[in-house]
Design an enzyme around this catalytic site. Structure first.
Site, PDB file in Angstrom:
ATOM      1  N   ASP A   1      -0.891  -6.152  -0.005  1.00  0.00           N
ATOM      2  CA  ASP A   1      -1.211  -5.480   1.258  1.00  0.00           C
ATOM      3  C   ASP A   1      -2.702  -5.281   1.436  1.00  0.00           C
ATOM      4  OD1 ASP A   1       0.894  -4.955   2.938  1.00  0.00           O
ATOM      5  OD2 ASP A   1       1.449  -3.076   1.966  1.00  0.00           O
TER       6      ASP A   1
ATOM      7  N   GLU B   1       9.616  -3.601  10.537  1.00  0.00           N
ATOM      8  CA  GLU B   1      10.020  -2.325   9.932  1.00  0.00           C
ATOM      9  C   GLU B   1      10.420  -1.311  10.988  1.00  0.00           C
ATOM     10  OE1 GLU B   1       7.298  -0.751   7.038  1.00  0.00           O
ATOM     11  OE2 GLU B   1       8.354   1.184   6.934  1.00  0.00           O
TER      12      GLU B   1
ATOM     13  N   LYS C   1      -0.949  -9.288   3.317  1.00  0.00           N
ATOM     14  CA  LYS C   1      -0.186  -8.773   4.454  1.00  0.00           C
ATOM     15  C   LYS C   1      -1.043  -7.760   5.207  1.00  0.00           C
ATOM     16  CE  LYS C   1       3.496  -5.874   3.937  1.00  0.00           C
ATOM     17  NZ  LYS C   1       3.020  -4.645   4.604  1.00  0.00           N
TER      18      LYS C   1
ATOM     19  N   GLU D   1      -1.100  -5.163   8.944  1.00  0.00           N
ATOM     20  CA  GLU D   1      -0.208  -4.499   9.896  1.00  0.00           C
ATOM     21  C   GLU D   1      -0.701  -4.615  11.340  1.00  0.00           C
ATOM     22  OE1 GLU D   1       0.503  -0.420   8.830  1.00  0.00           O
ATOM     23  OE2 GLU D   1       1.166  -0.932   6.806  1.00  0.00           O
TER      24      GLU D   1
ATOM     25  N   ASP E   1       0.839  -1.201   0.000  1.00  0.00           N
ATOM     26  CA  ASP E   1       0.000   0.000   0.000  1.00  0.00           C
ATOM     27  C   ASP E   1       0.878   1.258   0.000  1.00  0.00           C
ATOM     28  OD1 ASP E   1       0.864  -0.151   2.611  1.00  0.00           O
ATOM     29  OD2 ASP E   1      -1.114   0.113   3.518  1.00  0.00           O
ATOM     30  N   SER E   2       2.196   1.074  -0.006  1.00  0.00           N
ATOM     31  CA  SER E   2       3.114   2.187  -0.267  1.00  0.00           C
ATOM     32  C   SER E   2       2.824   2.800  -1.634  1.00  0.00           C
ATOM     33  CB  SER E   2       4.570   1.711  -0.199  1.00  0.00           C
ATOM     34  OG  SER E   2       4.758   0.553  -0.989  1.00  0.00           O
TER      35      SER E   2
END
Ligand code: KIV
Length: 266
Positions: free
Chosen positions: A65, A163, A95, A97, A26-27
């Protein structure tokens, strides 16, 4: 090792380079859409970019993501969102978070969708952190990260991105887990590493965070090539005869794959 991709061109190139895992991160909210964070990225957008990459990837594992607010509401919402990324985006794994998401992870895994966790500097919590800052420097936060990593493993995650945390902590957590960790800004002690493709290639040259290494300097190369193109067009040096067509057609091999330039006969 893992690298991000958001479109078919880079999906193909990084796959051909032999990466193990391609992350449609999602970057993309930052590098594709120009936002200062990832929070405005939607599930539809993730599915769209994943599908673009999916068409080009043959070898690498494709992880996608789950964007902000596509899994935080409930484990059911998480399962439905993950299912959409598989069915509409062609994801082979998703993925998500943060810690405390074990029930969501269990639900998704029990539906047959592998889940990668993501701990430490989780970008979807940027406002909680007050910016993109290194996390888990204090004992309590480091202890929470250790617990969250074990809980994710226990819930069935197959890997965890770590991260923006001190290298020693990431090394210790990696050693404590049976599943692999993938580091970004977390030192060399993780089992694998991930970088955003624009950072790795030096396509983003306005700033360079400490954890980024540029393996090429492509921003300058792009400006140079496009500048040269503009000069040649303005000077009528491009296109030359070799780029132009005559009235007489000559049969040629059809282009092997779709490209912007394949017209067939010259
Ligand atoms: O969105 C992303 O690209 C990521 C990686 C940087 C780990 O989550």
């Amino acid at each position: 090792m893992m690298v991000t991709a958001y479109d078919a061109t880079f999906g193909r190139l990084v796959d051909e380079a032999g990466v193990d895992v391609i992350l449609v991160g999602d970057s993309l909210g930052m590098v594709m859409q120009g936002h200062p964070h990832t929070l405005e990225v939607t599930l539809d957008q993730m599915a769209y970019h994943a599908r673009c990459v999916r068409r080009a990837v043959q070898g690498a594992l494709l992880v996608v993501d789950m964007p902000f607010m596509s899994y935080q509401v409930s484990p059911e919402q998480a399962l439905i969102s993950a299912g959409r990324l598989v069915q509409e985006g062609g994801a082979e794994a998703v993925k998500l978070e943060g810690g405390g998401r074990e029930e969501a992870v269990r639900r998704i895994v029990s539906a047959g969708i592998p889940v990668m966790g993501h701990l430490g500097l989780t970008p979807q919590s940027v406002h909680e952190f007050g910016g993109f800052r290194v996390q888990a420097r204090e004992d309590a936060a480091a202890e929470r990260l250790r617990r969250d990593a074990l809980a994710l493993q226990e819930a069935g995650a197959f890997a965890i991105v770590i991260e923006g945390v001190p290298a020693a902590l990431a090394t210790e957590v990696s050693a404590s887990l049976a599943i692999p960790t993938i580091g970004i800004g977390a030192g060399v002690g993780c089992d694998g590493q991930v970088l955003v493709i624009q950072d790795l290639l030096g396509l983003e040259d306005r700033f360079k965070p400490r954890f980024v290494k540029r393996f090429a300097e492509l921003a300058g190369a792009v400006r140079e090539a496009v500048g040269e193109y503009a000069r040649e067009v303005r000077g009528r040096d491009f296109p030359g005869d070799e780029h132009s067509f005559s009235a007489v057609t000559q049969p040629v091999e059809p282009p092997k794959a779709a490209s912007g330039g394949g017209y067939g006969p010259t």
